[in-house]
Design a protein around this motif. Structure first.
Motif, PDB file in Angstrom:
ATOM      1  N   MET A   1       0.849  -1.202   0.000  1.00 20.27           N
ATOM      2  CA  MET A   1       0.000   0.000   0.000  1.00 20.27           C
ATOM      3  C   MET A   1       0.885   1.253   0.000  1.00 20.27           C
ATOM      4  N   ILE A   2       0.551   2.169  -0.843  1.00 24.38           N
ATOM      5  CA  ILE A   2       1.301   3.426  -0.845  1.00 24.38           C
ATOM      6  C   ILE A   2       0.576   4.412   0.078  1.00 24.38           C
ATOM      7  N   MET A   3       1.306   4.838   1.070  1.00 21.27           N
ATOM      8  CA  MET A   3       0.693   5.739   2.025  1.00 21.27           C
ATOM      9  C   MET A   3       0.795   7.166   1.506  1.00 21.27           C
ATOM     10  N   ASP A   4      -0.281   7.904   1.556  1.00 24.13           N
ATOM     11  CA  ASP A   4      -0.150   9.281   1.086  1.00 24.13           C
ATOM     12  C   ASP A   4       0.487  10.159   2.168  1.00 24.13           C
ATOM     13  N   THR A   5       0.828  11.381   1.782  1.00 22.99           N
ATOM     14  CA  THR A   5       1.591  12.254   2.681  1.00 22.99           C
ATOM     15  C   THR A   5       0.844  12.540   3.983  1.00 22.99           C
ATOM     16  N   GLN A   6      -0.468  12.741   3.872  1.00 27.25           N
ATOM     17  CA  GLN A   6      -1.236  13.046   5.080  1.00 27.25           C
ATOM     18  C   GLN A   6      -1.166  11.895   6.085  1.00 27.25           C
ATOM     19  N   GLN A   7      -1.308  10.683   5.569  1.00 26.02           N
ATOM     20  CA  GLN A   7      -1.246   9.516   6.455  1.00 26.02           C
ATOM     21  C   GLN A   7       0.131   9.380   7.086  1.00 26.02           C
ATOM     22  N   ALA A   8       1.162   9.658   6.266  1.00 29.36           N
ATOM     23  CA  ALA A   8       2.536   9.587   6.774  1.00 29.36           C
ATOM     24  C   ALA A   8       2.748  10.630   7.863  1.00 29.36           C
ATOM     25  N   LEU A   9       2.210  11.823   7.624  1.00 31.59           N
ATOM     26  CA  LEU A   9       2.349  12.906   8.600  1.00 31.59           C
ATOM     27  C   LEU A   9       1.615  12.555   9.895  1.00 31.59           C
ATOM     28  N   PHE A  10       0.454  11.926   9.734  1.00 32.66           N
ATOM     29  CA  PHE A  10      -0.312  11.483  10.902  1.00 32.66           C
ATOM     30  C   PHE A  10       0.522  10.506  11.732  1.00 32.66           C
TER      31      PHE A  10
ATOM     32  N   LEU B   1      15.972   4.758  17.125  1.00 30.66           N
ATOM     33  CA  LEU B   1      16.712   5.473  16.079  1.00 30.66           C
ATOM     34  C   LEU B   1      16.327   5.042  14.660  1.00 30.66           C
ATOM     35  N   ALA B   2      15.596   3.939  14.562  1.00 31.21           N
ATOM     36  CA  ALA B   2      15.287   3.384  13.239  1.00 31.21           C
ATOM     37  C   ALA B   2      14.415   4.329  12.409  1.00 31.21           C
ATOM     38  N   ALA B   3      14.743   4.408  11.112  1.00 29.91           N
ATOM     39  CA  ALA B   3      13.904   5.195  10.198  1.00 29.91           C
ATOM     40  C   ALA B   3      12.648   4.393   9.887  1.00 29.91           C
ATOM     41  N   LYS B   4      11.511   5.050   9.816  1.00 32.14           N
ATOM     42  CA  LYS B   4      10.262   4.367   9.488  1.00 32.14           C
ATOM     43  C   LYS B   4      10.005   4.508   7.987  1.00 32.14           C
ATOM     44  N   PRO B   5       9.413   3.484   7.367  1.00 32.98           N
ATOM     45  CA  PRO B   5       9.185   3.554   5.914  1.00 32.98           C
ATOM     46  C   PRO B   5       8.372   4.794   5.500  1.00 32.98           C
ATOM     47  N   TYR B   6       7.414   5.194   6.341  1.00 34.72           N
ATOM     48  CA  TYR B   6       6.559   6.332   5.956  1.00 34.72           C
ATOM     49  C   TYR B   6       7.295   7.673   5.989  1.00 34.72           C
ATOM     50  N   GLU B   7       8.488   7.687   6.600  1.00 36.20           N
ATOM     51  CA  GLU B   7       9.209   8.956   6.715  1.00 36.20           C
ATOM     52  C   GLU B   7       9.831   9.395   5.393  1.00 36.20           C
ATOM     53  N   LYS B   8      10.051   8.429   4.493  1.00 39.19           N
ATOM     54  CA  LYS B   8      10.780   8.731   3.267  1.00 39.19           C
ATOM     55  C   LYS B   8      10.174   9.905   2.497  1.00 39.19           C
ATOM     56  N   LYS B   9       8.858   9.798   2.284  1.00 36.52           N
ATOM     57  CA  LYS B   9       8.161  10.841   1.530  1.00 36.52           C
ATOM     58  C   LYS B   9       8.251  12.197   2.246  1.00 36.52           C
ATOM     59  N   LEU B  10       8.128  12.156   3.573  1.00 41.50           N
ATOM     60  CA  LEU B  10       8.178  13.394   4.357  1.00 41.50           C
ATOM     61  C   LEU B  10       9.566  14.032   4.279  1.00 41.50           C
ATOM     62  N   ILE B  11      10.586  13.180   4.227  1.00 43.25           N
ATOM     63  CA  ILE B  11      11.957  13.702   4.105  1.00 43.25           C
ATOM     64  C   ILE B  11      12.128  14.342   2.721  1.00 43.25           C
ATOM     65  N   ASP B  12      11.638  13.644   1.692  1.00 40.27           N
ATOM     66  CA  ASP B  12      11.758  14.162   0.321  1.00 40.27           C
ATOM     67  C   ASP B  12      11.093  15.527   0.171  1.00 40.27           C
ATOM     68  N   TYR B  13       9.981  15.720   0.852  1.00 42.85           N
ATOM     69  CA  TYR B  13       9.261  16.997   0.761  1.00 42.85           C
ATOM     70  C   TYR B  13       9.819  18.067   1.708  1.00 42.85           C
ATOM     71  N   GLY B  14      10.866  17.714   2.456  1.00 40.77           N
ATOM     72  CA  GLY B  14      11.456  18.706   3.368  1.00 40.77           C
ATOM     73  C   GLY B  14      10.588  18.986   4.583  1.00 40.77           C
ATOM     74  N   ILE B  15       9.744  18.018   4.929  1.00 43.65           N
ATOM     75  CA  ILE B  15       8.848  18.214   6.086  1.00 43.65           C
ATOM     76  C   ILE B  15       9.526  17.764   7.374  1.00 43.65           C
ATOM     77  N   VAL B  16      10.281  16.664   7.290  1.00 42.31           N
ATOM     78  CA  VAL B  16      10.959  16.170   8.491  1.00 42.31           C
ATOM     79  C   VAL B  16      12.435  15.878   8.174  1.00 42.31           C
ATOM     80  N   PRO B  17      13.292  15.946   9.201  1.00 43.85           N
ATOM     81  CA  PRO B  17      14.714  15.647   8.969  1.00 43.85           C
ATOM     82  C   PRO B  17      14.948  14.152   8.790  1.00 43.85           C
ATOM     83  N   ASP B  18      16.086  13.817   8.207  1.00 48.85           N
ATOM     84  CA  ASP B  18      16.447  12.432   7.954  1.00 48.85           C
ATOM     85  C   ASP B  18      16.859  11.747   9.268  1.00 48.85           C
ATOM     86  N   PRO B  19      16.121  10.716   9.690  1.00 50.92           N
ATOM     87  CA  PRO B  19      16.435  10.070  10.971  1.00 50.92           C
ATOM     88  C   PRO B  19      17.805   9.396  10.995  1.00 50.92           C
ATOM     89  N   GLU B  20      18.341   9.064   9.826  1.00 52.74           N
ATOM     90  CA  GLU B  20      19.668   8.426   9.838  1.00 52.74           C
ATOM     91  C   GLU B  20      20.753   9.416  10.257  1.00 52.74           C
TER      92      GLU B  20
END
Lengths: 251, 165
Positions: free
Chosen positions: A1-10, A176-195
């Motif tokens: 399932m592809i999570m949309d940005t809103q769901q990822a942000l949630f 410290l683990a990055a979550k799969p849903y964070e990828k899109k948020l990082i790409d959009y400059g919404i959240v920093p890269d957890p790595e």
């Protein structure tokens, strides 16, 4: 399932909010149990800040989700498997050294995270992070001073804080683990890269640990499963008791 | 904007300046800098406030007191909006407010040397009673989220310090 940005942000806000909420609750359990009066006041002040941050984050999470759930609904009416907090913060208080080690590990992460999150493209998150950062820096000043004091104090205080770090260290990979849903948020400059955060976190934490005469805890096996430890259920049983027994009760 | 609305907004600001801070009653909520904007469009009154601390229990009291004061002024449609950005800072405390705090016995905020660095040494906090700079931090946390506890080594009096944020 592809999570949309809103769901990822949630999901993202839920993880931050739940972590603050559960840590705040754990700290509130220290009320009247601090090792001395000033520390009792300090721990309950920390609890207040974390619960305050949770309130704001979960309120926003509810808005992002768009199903009309308030911060109270999210806190009091979700079952244990829907909580997204770090396993580290649900660990019991055990003794004062555990409280301090746990707090220090969270404070360092929060300072690094909020410093970057205040530059987020999402104005609401950026605003919150600016506010939270000031509180977290203050917290870190407190917890890192205690790590030093306990580490360089008596043989007993040294033994206990080392034991606390050794025991709690196994929860750091999950935190410290990055979550799969964070990828899109990082790409959009919404959240920093957890790595990047994880690297900075490790450097800073190890520096204070070694400056305090302590040893870096051994890395244990990396846990990748997402289930909570048994402690969260017990915590929720107490925290949610009133709303579960008297649904909709208000002050 | 019609001129008489500006007059009404000024009246609102004036009324807000009479609401004391619930924790430190010598200063008003305007002195504290939490009120960011007042807008009146002839029908609705909107007041924008920024919380001092995210978990500050006085926040709901601020809202209730503002609402009550505006109700007394005859405003029925009052919207109180809470914004988090830009974050509240003690730099918004007026210099008058800082002096009022000092006279009340609370040391006003002193800028941190290196605010972004959690490991930086804390600044010197002069005693609000005798101005001595020989003071010691007793507790980083105090009776309210915005204060910490100090003692003066010269006049031996304990005092509260309004944290710099």
């Amino acid at each position: 399932m592809i999570m949309d940005t809103q769901q990822a942000l949630f999901q993202y806000c839920l993880r931050l909010g739940d972590t603050n909420l559960i840590l705040g609750h754990r700290l509130s359990e220290m009320c009247s149990r601090g090792p001395m009066l000033e520390e009792d006041i300090a721990l309950t002040n920390l609890a207040l800040d974390h619960i305050g941050q949770a309130e704001v984050l979960l309120q926003y999470a509810g808005e992002v989700e768009g199903k009309g759930r308030s911060e109270d609904d999210l806190s009091y009416l979700r079952p244990v498997d829907e909580f997204r907090n770090w396993r580290l913060v649900e660990q019991p208080n055990t003794d004062f050294a555990y409280v301090i080690a746990r707090q220090f590990m969270v404070d360092v992460y929060h300072c690094l995270l909020y410093q970057k999150l205040q530059k987020s493209n999402n104005e609401i998150l950026a605003g919150m992070a600016g506010r939270f950062l000031k509180e977290s820096i203050y917290h870190q000043r407190h917890s890192s001073a205690w790590v030093q004091r306990l580490g360089l104090g008596t043989a007993e205080s040294h033994r206990r804080i080392q034991q606390a770090f050794n025991d709690l260290w196994k929860h750091t990979p999950e935190m410290l683990a990055a979550k799969p849903y964070e990828k899109k948020l990082i790409d959009y400059g919404i959240v920093p890269d957890p790595e990047e955060l994880a690297l900075d976190w490790t450097v800073q934490v190890i520096r204070v640990i070694t400056q305090s005469g302590l040893r870096r805890p051994a890395d244990s096996f990396v846990e990748t499963y997402t289930a909570h430890t048994e402690h969260l259920g017990h915590l929720l049983a107490e925290m949610q008791y009133l709303q579960r027994s008297y649904p909709g009760a208000k002050w | 904007m019609q001129p008489d609305f500006i007059g009404i907004e000024e009246l609102v600001w004036e009324r807000l300046s009479l609401i004391p801070d619930p924790e430190v009653p010598v200063i008003s909520i305007l002195d504290l800098g939490v009120v960011r904007n007042v807008r009146y469009d002839g029908n609705n009154l909107e007041i924008v406030i920024t919380p001092t601390y995210t978990g500050c229990p006085a926040m709901s009291l601020f809202v209730a007191e503002i609402r009550a004061a505006m109700h007394d002024q005859g405003f029925d449609q009052v919207e109180i909006k809470i914004v988090y950005s830009p974050a509240w800072t003690t730099d918004w405390l007026s210099s008058v407010a800082k002096e009022k705090l000092r006279q009340y016995g609370i040391a006003p905020p002193v800028k941190d040397v290196d605010p972004e660095n959690p490991f930086a040494p804390p600044p010197v906090i002069p005693c609000p009673r005798c101005n001595s700079e020989d003071t010691t931090l007793v507790s980083q946390f105090g009776a309210t989220a915005c204060k910490s506890l100090y003692k003066c080594n010269t006049c031996k009096e304990p005092f509260e310090y309004f944290k710099h944020f």
